[in-house]
Design an enzyme around this catalytic site. Structure first.
Site, PDB file in Angstrom:
ATOM      1  N   SER A 260       0.930  -1.279  -0.026  1.00  0.00           N
ATOM      2  CA  SER A 260       0.018   0.243   0.038  1.00  0.00           C
ATOM      3  C   SER A 260       1.013   1.263   0.082  1.00  0.00           C
ATOM      4  CB  SER A 260      -0.881  -0.105   1.180  1.00  0.00           C
ATOM      5  OG  SER A 260      -0.195   0.059   2.454  1.00  0.00           O
TER       6      SER A 260
ATOM      7  N   ARG B 164       0.447   3.422  -3.222  1.00  0.00           N
ATOM      8  CA  ARG B 164      -0.255   4.720  -3.023  1.00  0.00           C
ATOM      9  C   ARG B 164       0.429   5.939  -3.901  1.00  0.00           C
ATOM     10  NH1 ARG B 164       0.138   4.825   2.000  1.00  0.00           N
ATOM     11  NH2 ARG B 164      -1.847   3.973   2.458  1.00  0.00           N
TER      12      ARG B 164
ATOM     13  N   ASN C 180      -1.031   7.827  -7.071  1.00  0.00           N
ATOM     14  CA  ASN C 180      -1.422   9.111  -7.084  1.00  0.00           C
ATOM     15  C   ASN C 180      -0.639  10.108  -8.097  1.00  0.00           C
ATOM     16  OD1 ASN C 180      -3.003  10.473  -4.854  1.00  0.00           O
ATOM     17  ND2 ASN C 180      -2.060   8.949  -3.898  1.00  0.00           N
TER      18      ASN C 180
END
Lengths: 156, 285
Positions: free
Chosen positions: B221, B225, B229
C-alpha cells in the site's frame, strides 16, 4: 509498468542516500540545532537572573534612598534645633553683656557723681569763702577759719 | 505541445503510450541488448532490465538533495544560520519533531531516513509540475533519446523499491528489537488470544494469516499509494496536453495548483507511514 531491476537500483540508491544523510547531513544539522537551543535556553536563564538581580538591586537602592531621606531630615531638624540654641544663647549673652555694661556705666556714673560732688563742694567752699570775704569786706584768715569751713563742707 | 496528436485518435493513443513508456534497457528476446520500443517489448525483457530514465532522474534528484543538505550541514554553525542552513534546519527540525512525536524508540536511523524520504520523494513528485513535454522533447531533439519519463515516482519500480526497502528495515528491526520469538509471538498472538492453551494454539494460524496479510499489505500500500497518485496525476497532465492549445492552460493550471498539494501530501504520507511502521517494528508488546 513492469517490475524490473529498476526496483533494485532504486533500493540501492535509497540505501546510499539514507546513509549519506545519516553520516553527513543529519548529525551536524541536528547538533547545531540542539546546541543553539541550549545556548538560547542559557541566554534566557541568564536574562531571567539578570532581571532578578536588577530587582534586588532596585529594592536595595530604594531602601538606601529612604534611609538617606530620613537621615537628611534628621540632620535638618538637628540643625534647626542647633540654630534655635545658638540664637537663644546669643540672646542670653547679649542680655548678660548689656547688664554688665549697664553696671559698669552705673559705677562710672556714681564715681562721676562723687567726684563732681567733691569738686562742687570744694568750689562751694571757695565761693562761700569768697562770699564771706565780700560780706565781711575784709580779709579773713583762711587758716583760722578752715576748721569751720571744713565743717561746713562736710555738712553740704 | 502534443504535435503528434494532430492526426486523431490513433495519434492520441500513440502520444499517451509514448509518454507512459519508460526508457527500458535490457536484453531483447533475440539476445541483443538495447532499448525497448514498446510496453510489450519491455515486458519481454523480464526482470533483468532497467528503466534508465527513472534511475537517472531519481539518482539526480537524490544527489541534489544530498548536495544541498550537505552544503548546509558542512558549514553548520550554532550561531546565526545562513539562508541555506536556515532552510535545511527548518526541514530537519520539522522532521525531527514528527519523529519525536510518532517514533518512541531510540534510533539514529529514523531521522535521516524520514528526511531523505520526505525531500527525495517530494523532489521526484515535483518533476510532475514541469510542463509535460519539456524534458522529453529536449531529450529527443538534443540527445536523440526516444523515451523519457521524467517523474520517477510514476514508475512503480521506484516507489516499490523504496517501500520494499522500508519493509526490509521493518523486518530487520522487528527481529533485532523483539527477537525471533517476540516477532513470532507478535504475528501469532494477536488479534485473537485466549487463556486456554489449546484454544490459543487453534487461534494461532488464524492470527498468523491476519497478521501476515496486514504486514505484507504495508509495503504494497505504501508503494502503490505513491505510484497511483502520481501516475494518475501524470496521466491527467498527458490528457490535458492532448487538448487544443488554447484550452490547455485552463485545465493544466488548476490541475498543477491542485497537484502542488498532492505532491507535498504524498511525500509527507510516505514519510509519516515509514515512521509509523518503523515505530511498530521497534515497539515490543
Amino acid at each position: 509498468m513492469t517490475i524490473n531491476a529498476t526496483l533494485l537500483g532504486q533500493a540501492i540508491s535509497f540505501f546510499f542516500f539514507v546513509m549519506f544523510c545519516m553520516k553527513f547531513v543529519w548529525p551536524p544539522l541536528i547538533g547545531a540545532l540542539r546546541e543553539r537551543q541550549a545556548t538560547i535556553a542559557e541566554g534566557l536563564a541568564a536574562a531571567e537572573q539578570g532581571a532578578q538581580a536588577q530587582e534586588i538591586a532596585q529594592a536595595e537602592a530604594d531602601k538606601m534612598v529612604a534611609e538617606a531621606k530620613t537621615q537628611a531630615s534628621e540632620i535638618v531638624s538637628q540643625a534647626q534645633r542647633r540654630h534655635n540654641e545658638i540664637v537663644d544663647e546669643a540672646k542670653q549673652n547679649a542680655v548678660v553683656e548689656s547688664d554688665r555694661i549697664k553696671v559698669t556705666a552705673q559705677a562710672e556714673m556714681d564715681q562721676e557723681v562723687v567726684s563732681a560732688r567733691e569738686a562742687l563742694r570744694k568750689q562751694v567752699s571757695g565761693v562761700a569763702v569768697a562770699g564771706a570775704e565780700k560780706i565781711l569786706q575784709r580779709e579773713v584768715d583762711a587758716k583760722a577759719h578752715n576748721a569751720i569751713l571744713d565743717d561746713l563742707i562736710a555738712k553740704i | 505541445m502534443a504535435s503528434e496528436s494532430n492526426g486523431g485518435l490513433i495519434d492520441a493513443t500513440g502520444y499517451i503510450k509514448h509518454h507512459l513508456q519508460n526508457l527500458t534497457w535490457g536484453q531483447h528476446p533475440d539476445g541483443h541488448w538495447g532499448i525497448a520500443h514498446s510496453a510489450a517489448e519491455a515486458t519481454e525483457m523480464g526482470f533483468w532490465s532497467i528503466n534508465l530514465d527513472s534511475m537517472f532522474w531519481s539518482i539526480l534528484l537524490g544527489s541534489l538533495f544530498c548536495l544541498f543538505f550537505w552544503l548546509a550541514a558542512r558549514k553548520a554553525t550554532t550561531g546565526v544560520p545562513g539562508r541555506i542552513q536556515n532552510f535545511a534546519e527548518t526541514m530537519v527540525e520539522g522532521v525531527d519533531n514528527i519523529v519525536k512525536e510518532s517514533f518512541h524508540g531510540k534510533s539514529d536511523l529514523i531521522g535521516p531516513l524520514a528526511l531523505t524520504i520526505a525531500v527525495w520523494v517530494f523532489l521526484m513528485n515535483f518533476m510532475d509540475l514541469i510542463p509535460i513535454d519539456f524534458l522529453p522533447e529536449t531529450a529527443k531533439r538534443v540527445f536523440g533519446i526516444e523515451y523519457m519519463k521524467v517523474v520517477p515516482s510514476t514508475d512503480v519500480n521506484v516507489t516499490m523499491g523504496m517501500s520494499l526497502s522500508v519493509f526490509a528495515l521493518m523486518i530487520f528491526y522487528s527481529f533485532k528489537m523483539k527477537g525471533a520469538k517476540g516477532f513470532a509471538a507478535e504475528l501469532t498472538m494477536h488479534p485473537f488470544s485466549a487463556d486456554n492453551k489449546v484454544v490459543q494454539i487453534i487461534l494461532m494460524p488464524i492470527n498468523f494469516f491476519l497478521e501476515i496479510v496486514s504486514l505484507i499489505s504495508k509495503p504494497i500500500s505504501l508503494g502503490l499509494r505513491l505510484f497511483g497518485n502520481l501516475y494518475a496525476g501524470e496521466l491527467i497532465f498527458i490528457l490535458i496536453a492532448l487538448l487544443p492549445a488554447f484550452a490547455q492552460p485552463l485545465l493544466s493550471v488548476p490541475w498543477a495548483i491542485f497537484h502542488i498539494l498532492v505532491i507535498v501530501l504524498q511525500a509527507f504520507i510516505f514519510m509519516m507511514l515509514t515512521i509509523v511502521y518503523m515505530n511498530m517494528a521497534f515497539e515490543s508488546h
